[in-house]
Design an enzyme around this catalytic site. Structure first.
Site, short mmCIF file in Angstrom:
data_model
loop_
_atom_site.label_atom_id
_atom_site.label_comp_id
_atom_site.label_asym_id
_atom_site.label_seq_id
_atom_site.Cartn_x
_atom_site.Cartn_y
_atom_site.Cartn_z
N HIS A 270 0.84 -1.21 0.00
CA HIS A 270 0.00 0.00 0.00
C HIS A 270 0.87 1.26 0.00
CE1 HIS A 270 -3.69 2.32 1.09
NE2 HIS A 270 -2.79 3.13 1.62
N GLU A 271 1.79 1.34 0.94
CA GLU A 271 2.64 2.53 1.03
C GLU A 271 3.54 2.64 -0.21
OE1 GLU A 271 1.85 4.75 3.09
OE2 GLU A 271 0.58 3.46 4.32
N HIS A 274 1.77 4.54 -2.83
CA HIS A 274 1.91 5.99 -2.63
C HIS A 274 3.31 6.45 -3.06
CE1 HIS A 274 -1.85 6.80 -0.56
NE2 HIS A 274 -1.62 5.91 0.39
N GLU A 300 -4.68 7.84 -3.13
CA GLU A 300 -5.18 6.59 -2.57
C GLU A 300 -5.50 5.58 -3.70
OE1 GLU A 300 -4.77 6.38 0.55
OE2 GLU A 300 -5.80 4.50 1.01
ZN ZN Z 1 -3.10 5.24 1.79
#
Ligand code: ZN
Length: 506
Positions: A270-271, A274, A300
């Site tokens: 997830h990170e 980003h 996101e």
């Molecule tokens: Zn996030």
């Protein structure tokens, strides 16, 4: 004005903005250090330093000098002659300037003090399951939101003004139909999943997983996906985050749970989503406020695309399954890839948002969105929240929190007035599915690429369409350029329907 003096003014403005941005970078580094490395005793001194430097940053962005630059550079002929990056920089600075200047300083100060108190009161209230003690603070926070909206102004809907802070250009008129679609289709899909007899054992995911082995495997996977460790690093923090000092230095954090395989790995992916965005923003934008993701929702969309649509897909594990079994031979002994795939995608209605699965997560957001909107429209009162929360949980997820601590008190966000922020999580899912739909058409071997562990073509596509632009394009502009339409939830609900119908044999 002569061209020479115009050039001089632009150069001085860009220099001034660079100084402002530098304060922002210094603050980010100090914050990163505070959350990953700083000793406990150093917290107070660090908070003071952060306060002083934020004050300086705020002064620069709201100074008379800034007002002068903005006025001069916005003069139509002058503005038209500016290069595109300076034009957008002027508009960004103007937005920040107006947002800050429209609030009387004494009212802003009063809000900051209240928010700090509300944060600690919330902590206590959550720990003691005591909504009543938090209620008066939340009431005042909501009052401040209403007061600020009056200063900032609004067109059709007061809540639009709050949304715009996190998702520029987004409105209730756009969100309502999207979220209604998500809510109705997700509730229906969840009902069918709950009724499905096709359930499998997933306890292998919550055995003891050695933390060092988890870290090694997570690092291996995210490097393969495309996180550039030469332009970043990974550390441990209580709440995982991604922070950027420059596209050449984008850092992520994670946390490890020795009894849960999924926390660290999927948190890291997830990170990484980003971080890949930030690492691929054009260096031409460095030193301006444009060197950043264009909105919370688009940001996101990238973390969720990589985490869920890629990281929790079957092709992804076709590629990594041998590796994961090699990393955890005892825990995964005798577990087929199908069982593993089912496990990492299991749907279970749960009370806590941050622990929710890919499908039910959006329902948690719907509850917060509907409550926020009704509070800002003054259709409900803070005192009604525990009851309304529980009713909506029952209606959408079929479960009721045992306590307010596990219900309305679970998130910190309202304590600092972050209203309008939650919707960006579901918007991220909407955008991710919508963008992936185009990506899959243009990269026809999309699934084969993932099965082969070839992520570069996907990353390059996203860089060309999204990442490089930073804030040069607004979220709506970006989305429209890629997909030919504005936010449309039908791609997300189709994706969820297809994925979970296959997993649960619906
Ligand atoms: Zn996030």
């Amino acid at each position: 004005m002569s061209t020479a003096s115009q050039d001089k003014r632009v150069a001085a403005f860009r220099e001034y903005v660079k100084k402002m941005v530098s304060y922002g970078q210094a603050l980010a580094i100090l914050n990163w250090d505070l959350r990953t490395k700083a000793p406990r005793k150093g917290v107070e001194a660090r908070s003071e330093l952060l306060g002083v430097l934020s004050g300086e940053h705020f002064k620069l962005s709201t100074s008379d000098q800034m007002a002068e630059y903005l006025q001069a550079l916005q003069e139509p002929d002058t503005f038209a002659a500016l290069d595109p990056i300076t034009q957008k920089t002027v508009l960004e600075c103007k937005k920040e300037y107006e947002r800050s200047k429209k609030i009387p300083p004494d009212r802003f100060q009063a809000f900051v003090v209240l928010a700090a108190q509300a944060g600690s009161v919330w902590e206590e209230a959550k720990a003691h399951n005591d909504f009543a003690s938090y209620r008066p603070y939340l009431e005042k926070i909501v009052q401040f939101q209403l007061e600020f909206i009056e200063y900032w102004g609004y067109k059709d809907n007061k809540y639009d003004t709050l949304l715009d802070m996190y998702e520029p250009g987004m409105t209730v008129a756009q969100l309502d139909p999207m979220f209604a679609t998500i809510r109705d289709k997700s509730v229906n899909l969840l009902d069918r999943i709950m009724a499905s007899p096709h359930k499998r054992d997933t306890s292998f995911l919550t055995q003891n997983y050695d933390v060092a082995a988890q870290e090694a495997f997570s690092r291996y996977v995210i490097e393969r996906v495309g996180y550039d460790f030469k332009a970043g690093r990974m550390d441990v923090s209580v709440h995982p985050f991604c922070t950027t000092f420059a596209p050449t230095d984008v850092r992520i954090t994670t946390r490890f749970n020795p009894n849960d395989f999924q926390t660290a790995l999927f948190g890291c992916i997830h990170e990484t989503g980003h971080a890949i965005y930030e690492q691929n923003i054009s260096m031409d934008l460095f030193g301006t406020p444009l060197c950043d993701g264009t909105s919370m929702g688009i940001h996101e969309s990238q973390s969720r695309f990589w985490e869920n649509m890629v990281g929790r897909s079957l092709p992804f594990w076709n590629h990594f399954y041998t590796d994961v079994v090699k990393a955890f031979p005892t825990q995964l002994e005798g577990i087929s890839i199908d069982q593993f795939y089912y496990g990492i995608n299991e749907v279970t209605p749960s009370l806590i948002r941050i622990e929710a699965d890919e499908l039910t997560y959006n329902l948690h957001i719907m509850i917060r969105y509907e409550i926020e909107k009704a509070l800002i429209d003054q259709k409900i009162e803070v005192g009604d929240l525990p009851r309304i929360w529980n009713e909506k949980m029952k209606e959408y997820l079929g479960i009721v929190p045992d306590t307010d601590a596990n219900g309305v008190l679970q998130d910190v966000h309202w304590s600092d007035g972050s209203f309008g922020y939650f919707p960006t999580y579901s918007l991220g899912n909407v955008y991710a599915a919508q963008i992936a739909n185009v990506l899959k058409k243009e990269l026809s071997d999309y699934e084969a690429l993932i099965s082969a562990g070839e992520f570069t073509p996907i990353r390059e596509w996203l860089k060309a369409r999204i990442y490089q632009y930073g804030k040069m394009k607004s979220p709506n502009e970006l989305l429209h350029d890629i997909t030919g339409e504005l936010g449309n939830a039908s791609y997300l609900v189709d994706y969820l329907e297809k994925k979970f119908s296959a997993i649960y044999h619906l």
